[in-house]
Design a protein around this motif. Structure first.
Motif, PDB file in Angstrom:
ATOM      1  N   ILE A  81       4.084  22.468   2.081  1.00 26.54           N
ATOM      2  CA  ILE A  81       4.484  21.414   0.796  1.00 26.54           C
ATOM      3  C   ILE A  81       3.235  21.269   0.275  1.00 26.54           C
ATOM      4  CG2 ILE A  81       4.955  19.016   1.042  1.00 26.54           C
ATOM      5  CD1 ILE A  81       6.762  20.238   3.855  1.00 26.54           C
ATOM      6  N   LEU A  82       2.219  20.650   0.904  1.00 22.91           N
ATOM      7  CA  LEU A  82       0.893  19.926   0.216  1.00 22.91           C
ATOM      8  C   LEU A  82       0.232  20.626  -0.786  1.00 22.91           C
ATOM      9  CD1 LEU A  82      -0.717  17.895   2.937  1.00 22.91           C
ATOM     10  CD2 LEU A  82       0.978  17.416   1.564  1.00 22.91           C
ATOM     11  N   ASP A  83       0.719  22.248  -0.625  1.00 23.43           N
ATOM     12  CA  ASP A  83      -0.067  23.011  -1.100  1.00 23.43           C
ATOM     13  C   ASP A  83       1.153  22.833  -2.529  1.00 23.43           C
ATOM     14  OD1 ASP A  83      -1.850  24.095  -0.145  1.00 23.43           O
ATOM     15  OD2 ASP A  83      -0.820  25.585   0.595  1.00 23.43           O
ATOM     16  N   THR A  84       2.233  22.450  -2.364  1.00 22.99           N
ATOM     17  CA  THR A  84       2.838  23.038  -3.999  1.00 22.99           C
ATOM     18  C   THR A  84       3.917  21.233  -4.322  1.00 22.99           C
ATOM     19  OG1 THR A  84       5.118  23.154  -2.370  1.00 22.99           O
ATOM     20  CG2 THR A  84       3.576  25.297  -2.978  1.00 22.99           C
ATOM     21  N   THR A  85       3.373  20.239  -3.642  1.00 23.19           N
ATOM     22  CA  THR A  85       4.075  18.752  -3.585  1.00 23.19           C
ATOM     23  C   THR A  85       2.863  17.735  -3.337  1.00 23.19           C
ATOM     24  OG1 THR A  85       6.336  20.301  -2.883  1.00 23.19           O
ATOM     25  CG2 THR A  85       6.050  18.277  -2.966  1.00 23.19           C
ATOM     26  N   GLU A  86       3.261  17.191  -4.265  1.00 30.89           N
ATOM     27  CA  GLU A  86       2.817  15.934  -4.315  1.00 30.89           C
ATOM     28  C   GLU A  86       4.260  14.818  -3.113  1.00 30.89           C
ATOM     29  OE1 GLU A  86       1.295  12.898  -7.564  1.00 30.89           O
ATOM     30  OE2 GLU A  86       0.310  14.819  -8.574  1.00 30.89           O
ATOM     31  N   VAL A  87       3.452  13.900  -2.296  1.00 29.37           N
ATOM     32  CA  VAL A  87       3.818  13.009  -1.306  1.00 29.37           C
ATOM     33  C   VAL A  87       3.016  11.929  -1.405  1.00 29.37           C
ATOM     34  CG1 VAL A  87       4.636  12.550   1.013  1.00 29.37           C
ATOM     35  CG2 VAL A  87       4.567  15.589   0.094  1.00 29.37           C
ATOM     36  N   TRP A  88       4.549  11.265  -1.831  1.00 32.71           N
ATOM     37  CA  TRP A  88       4.362   8.799  -2.144  1.00 32.71           C
ATOM     38  C   TRP A  88       4.603   9.028  -0.779  1.00 32.71           C
ATOM     39  CZ3 TRP A  88       0.917   7.381  -5.420  1.00 32.71           C
ATOM     40  CH2 TRP A  88       0.195   8.766  -6.587  1.00 32.71           C
ATOM     41  N   SER A 120       1.649  15.115 -14.879  1.00 31.79           N
ATOM     42  CA  SER A 120       0.699  15.252 -13.596  1.00 31.79           C
ATOM     43  C   SER A 120       2.037  17.048 -13.222  1.00 31.79           C
ATOM     44  CB  SER A 120       0.509  15.135 -11.842  1.00 31.79           C
ATOM     45  OG  SER A 120       1.743  14.701 -11.475  1.00 31.79           O
ATOM     46  N   ALA A 121       1.342  17.937 -12.632  1.00 30.44           N
ATOM     47  CA  ALA A 121       1.638  19.719 -12.418  1.00 30.44           C
ATOM     48  C   ALA A 121       2.890  19.475 -11.646  1.00 30.44           C
ATOM     49  CB  ALA A 121       0.212  20.890 -11.809  1.00 30.44           C
ATOM     50  N   LYS A 122       2.547  19.000 -10.152  1.00 28.29           N
ATOM     51  CA  LYS A 122       3.464  19.593  -8.884  1.00 28.29           C
ATOM     52  C   LYS A 122       4.207  18.119  -9.637  1.00 28.29           C
ATOM     53  CE  LYS A 122      -0.898  20.589  -5.580  1.00 28.29           C
ATOM     54  NZ  LYS A 122      -1.409  20.044  -4.695  1.00 28.29           N
ATOM     55  N   PRO A 123       5.930  19.111  -8.646  1.00 30.00           N
ATOM     56  CA  PRO A 123       6.710  17.919  -8.212  1.00 30.00           C
ATOM     57  C   PRO A 123       6.098  16.705  -7.242  1.00 30.00           C
ATOM     58  CG  PRO A 123       7.558  19.962  -7.223  1.00 30.00           C
ATOM     59  CD  PRO A 123       6.326  19.716  -7.852  1.00 30.00           C
ATOM     60  N   LYS A 124       7.577  15.508  -7.268  1.00 29.91           N
ATOM     61  CA  LYS A 124       6.541  14.869  -6.345  1.00 29.91           C
ATOM     62  C   LYS A 124       8.111  14.116  -5.106  1.00 29.91           C
ATOM     63  CE  LYS A 124       3.464  12.403  -9.657  1.00 29.91           C
ATOM     64  NZ  LYS A 124       4.022  13.577 -10.524  1.00 29.91           N
ATOM     65  N   PHE A 125       7.520  14.163  -4.331  1.00 32.87           N
ATOM     66  CA  PHE A 125       9.122  12.856  -3.066  1.00 32.87           C
ATOM     67  C   PHE A 125       8.085  11.865  -2.535  1.00 32.87           C
ATOM     68  CE2 PHE A 125       9.524  12.790   1.581  1.00 32.87           C
ATOM     69  CZ  PHE A 125      11.198  12.151   1.343  1.00 32.87           C
ATOM     70  N   PHE A 126       8.686  10.763  -2.742  1.00 29.24           N
ATOM     71  CA  PHE A 126       8.488   9.658  -2.090  1.00 29.24           C
ATOM     72  C   PHE A 126       9.826   9.238  -1.078  1.00 29.24           C
ATOM     73  CE2 PHE A 126       8.920   5.612  -4.891  1.00 29.24           C
ATOM     74  CZ  PHE A 126       8.217   4.393  -3.770  1.00 29.24           C
ATOM     75  N   LEU A 127       8.038   8.617  -0.749  1.00 27.07           N
ATOM     76  CA  LEU A 127       9.550   7.694   0.365  1.00 27.07           C
ATOM     77  C   LEU A 127       9.228   6.905   0.654  1.00 27.07           C
ATOM     78  CD1 LEU A 127      11.083   8.658   3.309  1.00 27.07           C
ATOM     79  CD2 LEU A 127       8.535   8.605   4.356  1.00 27.07           C
ATOM     80  N   MET A 128      10.556   6.186   1.441  1.00 31.34           N
ATOM     81  CA  MET A 128      10.069   4.317   1.950  1.00 31.34           C
ATOM     82  C   MET A 128       9.993   4.319   2.765  1.00 31.34           C
ATOM     83  SD  MET A 128      11.244   2.434  -1.452  1.00 31.34           S
ATOM     84  CE  MET A 128      11.156   0.948  -0.776  1.00 31.34           C
ATOM     85  N   GLN A 142       0.946  -0.962  -0.145  1.00 29.31           N
ATOM     86  CA  GLN A 142      -0.462   0.121  -0.076  1.00 29.31           C
ATOM     87  C   GLN A 142       0.502   1.465   0.498  1.00 29.31           C
ATOM     88  OE1 GLN A 142      -3.039  -0.389   2.990  1.00 29.31           O
ATOM     89  NE2 GLN A 142      -3.590  -1.476   1.905  1.00 29.31           N
ATOM     90  N   ALA A 143       0.397   2.811  -0.777  1.00 27.82           N
ATOM     91  CA  ALA A 143       1.202   3.698  -0.749  1.00 27.82           C
ATOM     92  C   ALA A 143       0.134   4.719  -0.141  1.00 27.82           C
ATOM     93  CB  ALA A 143       1.354   3.628  -2.001  1.00 27.82           C
ATOM     94  N   ILE A 144       0.623   5.746   0.128  1.00 35.46           N
ATOM     95  CA  ILE A 144      -0.538   7.031   0.507  1.00 35.46           C
ATOM     96  C   ILE A 144       0.188   8.113  -0.502  1.00 35.46           C
ATOM     97  CG2 ILE A 144       0.283   8.004   2.452  1.00 35.46           C
ATOM     98  CD1 ILE A 144      -2.099   8.576   2.725  1.00 35.46           C
ATOM     99  N   CYS A 145      -0.739   9.334  -1.008  1.00 36.01           N
ATOM    100  CA  CYS A 145      -0.057  10.126  -2.190  1.00 36.01           C
ATOM    101  C   CYS A 145      -1.128  11.312  -0.853  1.00 36.01           C
ATOM    102  CB  CYS A 145      -0.476  10.166  -3.288  1.00 36.01           C
ATOM    103  SG  CYS A 145      -0.485  11.493  -4.128  1.00 36.01           S
ATOM    104  N   LEU A 146      -0.680  12.983  -0.878  1.00 41.86           N
ATOM    105  CA  LEU A 146      -0.355  13.166   0.408  1.00 41.86           C
ATOM    106  C   LEU A 146      -0.379  14.565  -0.809  1.00 41.86           C
ATOM    107  CD1 LEU A 146       0.653  12.151   3.825  1.00 41.86           C
ATOM    108  CD2 LEU A 146      -1.611  12.050   3.244  1.00 41.86           C
ATOM    109  N   THR A 147      -2.035  15.425  -1.070  1.00 42.43           N
ATOM    110  CA  THR A 147      -0.989  16.830  -1.830  1.00 42.43           C
ATOM    111  C   THR A 147      -2.979  17.199  -1.469  1.00 42.43           C
ATOM    112  OG1 THR A 147      -0.418  18.236  -3.774  1.00 42.43           O
ATOM    113  CG2 THR A 147      -2.090  16.205  -3.546  1.00 42.43           C
ATOM    114  N   LYS A 148      -2.701  18.657  -1.448  1.00 41.71           N
ATOM    115  CA  LYS A 148      -4.073  19.431  -1.828  1.00 41.71           C
ATOM    116  C   LYS A 148      -4.148  19.576  -2.571  1.00 41.71           C
ATOM    117  CE  LYS A 148      -7.037  22.021  -0.282  1.00 41.71           C
ATOM    118  NZ  LYS A 148      -7.933  21.343   1.004  1.00 41.71           N
ATOM    119  N   LYS A 149      -5.618  18.351  -2.904  1.00 46.38           N
ATOM    120  CA  LYS A 149      -6.110  18.098  -4.080  1.00 46.38           C
ATOM    121  C   LYS A 149      -6.498  19.521  -4.820  1.00 46.38           C
ATOM    122  CE  LYS A 149      -6.835  13.062  -2.293  1.00 46.38           C
ATOM    123  NZ  LYS A 149      -7.927  12.254  -2.148  1.00 46.38           N
ATOM    124  N   GLN A 150      -5.698  19.001  -6.185  1.00 45.16           N
ATOM    125  CA  GLN A 150      -6.416  19.523  -7.574  1.00 45.16           C
ATOM    126  C   GLN A 150      -6.668  19.040  -8.559  1.00 45.16           C
ATOM    127  OE1 GLN A 150      -7.152  22.732  -7.356  1.00 45.16           O
ATOM    128  NE2 GLN A 150      -6.232  23.298  -5.126  1.00 45.16           N
TER     129      GLN A 150
END
Length: 439
Positions: free
Chosen positions: A211-218, A169-177, A151-159
Motif C-alpha cells: 500500500i505505502l509503496d503505491t498509494t498516499e494514505v491521508w 502527484s503520481a500516486k493515487p490517494k485514499f482519504f480516511l476521516m 491535524q492530518a497525516i499522510c503515509l506513503t514510502k516517500k519519493q
C-alpha cells in the motif's frame, strides 16, 4: 444485536431507576440517564422528530431509536408515539478503568491530546513514511477560547513529490476521516489503528508495504476536536456531544450547542435543521464552520476535480481516489447520494466497490434510504464525490445495541470486533484508490 428480550425491560414504577442487564450483572441508573428508546415511526415521522429537536438515530425497519431519559420518553408519548426501552447508551466498564493511562477516558478511549501526540510520534519515528499537516483550526481556537488545530497525516514510502498538497502527484490517494461526530468514539480509535498498521507494519507486513509503496494514505483521525474535548470531559460518563462547540446561535445549553459538521459541507447544503439546538443543525450557511473549511480545503488540495456539475454527471471510469468517513452506529456502508433518495450516476460501481468492502466487515451496502432511512444534506462524502468525483462512502461502525453497540461501545470492542472487521475493508479502499470505479 442484543436479545429482543431486552426491549421488554421497563422503568421501575417509581420512575427513578432503570434496571438493565449488562454483562450478566444488574445495575441501576438514574431516571435522567440517557438510553435508547425504540419508537415505531415512518421516515416522515423520523424527520419530524429530528426537526422537533429529538436525538433520532437509526433503528430497524419501521422504527427509529431516540436517545434520552424518561423525560424524553414522556414527550414522545405526549406526541402520540409509543417508545419502549431498547438498550443502554453507557456500557459497563472493566474493573481496571481507574488504572488507565493518562489522556484516556471511558475504559481506554484516547483524548484529542493523545491523538495529537500520536501523530507527532508517528511522523518522528517514520520520517521516510509519514508527514504531519495542520489543515485548519477548530471553532474554539478561531475564537481564542483554547481549542485545537485540525491535524492530518499522510503515509506513503516517500519519493519526490509524495505527500505534498498537490492534485497532480503520481500516486493515487485514499482519504480516511473519523470522529466528525464527536461522540462516535470507536471511529477515532480505528483511525489510530490504521495509522499504526501502515507505519509500524511497513517493514514486516507485505500488504502494508504494498500500500505505502503505491498509494498516499491521508488520515484525519479527529475531525471535530472541540466536540471530542466535550465528550471526554465526562470521563467515565462521556458527554453525548455530537456537534462542534460553536455556541454563537440560539440559547442552547449542554450538549445541544454546536453545528453538525456532517450537515455543513458546501455541496447540496441546506436540507437539514435550521434550529441551533437540534442535533442536525446545519449552521447559518454552507461551509460556515472552520472544521468543515479545513476538511474541504484539504480534499481540494489533494484531489483533482474529476466530475461534472450536474447531479447525473458520473465520475469517469478513469477517476482516481477513495474516501471513507467513519461514523457509528449501524453496520452499514452508505453510498451516495445522501441529499436525495435518487441514486448517484455511479450507483452500479459503488455497489460493486461496497461489496468488496463488505466482504471484510459484513456491513449492509446501500443508499441512505436503504440503510439509515433518512436523507442527509451537506455531508462530507457527498462533497468529496459530488464536487471532486472521489469514490466516497460512509461506514457506520457497530451495531445498535449490546456491549459493542451504540455511540459508546465498551473500549475492548475496538480490538475484539471493530478493527478485525474493518482492517480488510480499509486495505481494500487503499488498494482501490487507483481505479475505484473499475472494481
Amino acid at each position: 444485536m442484543a436479545s429482543r428480550s431486552l426491549s421488554r425491560l421497563a422503568f421501575a414504577a417509581t420512575g427513578v431507576l432503570l434496571t438493565t442487564l449488562l454483562g450478566g450483572t444488574a445495575s441501576a441508573q438514574p431516571a435522567d440517564t440517557p438510553v435508547f428508546w425504540r419508537v415505531p415511526a415512518t421516515a416522515a415521522q423520523a424527520q419530524a422528530l429530528t426537526a422537533a429537536g429529538f436525538d433520532v438515530e437509526e433503528g430497524d425497519a419501521g422504527t427509529v431509536n431516540v436517545v434520552g431519559g424518561q423525560a424524553v420518553a414522556a414527550k414522545l408519548r405526549a406526541l402520540g408515539f409509543r417508545p419502549s426501552y431498547f438498550d443502554t447508551v453507557y456500557k459497563e466498564l472493566p474493573a481496571e478503568t481507574n488504572r488507565l493511562a493518562a489522556d484516556t477516558f471511558y475504559g481506554g478511549y484516547r483524548t484529542v491530546t493523545a491523538h495529537e501526540n500520536h501523530l507527532a510520534a508517528v511522523a518522528s519515528a517514520h520520517p521516510d513514511l509519514a508527514t504531519k499537516y495542520t489543515i485548519g483550526q477548530s471553532w474554539k481556537k478561531t475564537k481564542g477560547q483554547g481549542g485545537h488545530d485540525i491535524q492530518a497525516i499522510c503515509l506513503t514510502k516517500k519519493q519526490a513529490g509524495d505527500c505534498t498538497l498537490s492534485t497532480t502527484s503520481a500516486k493515487p490517494k485514499f482519504f480516511l476521516m473519523a470522529q466528525i461526530h464527536a461522540r462516535e468514539l470507536s471511529t477515532g480509535e480505528l483511525a489510530w489503528r490504521w495509522i499504526d498498521y501502515l507505519a509500524d507494519g511497513y517493514a514486516t507486513d507485505a500488504t502494508a508495504k504494498s500500500i505505502l509503496d503505491t498509494t498516499e494514505v491521508w488520515v484525519v483521525p479527529i475531525a471535530n476536536p472541540d466536540g471530542v474535548d466535550i465528550v471526554a470531559s465526562g470521563g467515565n460518563s462521556p458527554k453525548l456531544q455530537r456537534k462542534n462547540a460553536d455556541n454563537s446561535r440560539g440559547s442552547c445549553t449542554g450538549t445541544n450547542i454546536g453545528v453538525d459538521l456532517n450537515r455543513n459541507s458546501t455541496f447540496k447544503w441546506g436540507g437539514d435543521s435550521n434550529s441551533p439546538c437540534a442535533e442536525t443543525y446545519q449552521g447559518v450557511s454552507a461551509g460556515s464552520e472552520p472544521e468543515v473549511q479545513a476538511l474541504e480545503k484539504l480534499a481540494r488540495a489533494i484531489f483533482p476535480d474529476q466530475r461534472g456539475t450536474g447531479n447525473n454527471d458520473p465520475a469517469p471510469s478513469t477517476a482516481k481516489g477513495t474516501m471513507i468517513t467513519l461514523h457509528s452506529y449501524g453496520n452499514d456502508i452508505i453510498i451516495p447520494w445522501g441529499f436525495t433518495q435518487a441514486t448517484s450516476p455511479n450507483d452500479a460501481q459503488y455497489r460493486r466497490l461496497g461489496a468488496k468492502y463488505a466482504a471484510s466487515n459484513g456491513y449492509l451496502v446501500g443508499t441512505n434510504e436503504e440503510t439509515v432511512g433518512y436523507d442527509t444534506s451537506g455531508t462530507t462524502d457527498d462533497f468529496t464525490y459530488g464536487e471532486l468525483g472521489v469514490a466516497s462512502v460512509t461506514f457506520e461502525v457497530g451495531g445498535s445495541s449490546g456491549t459493542c453497540g451504540g455511540f459508546l461501545p465498551r473500549y475492548t470492542c475496538v480490538d475484539s470486533t471493530f478493527w478485525p472487521k474493518n482492517k480488510g475493508a480499509l486495505v481494500t479502499a487503499a488498494k482501490a484508490a487507483a481505479a475505484p470505479y473499475q472494481q
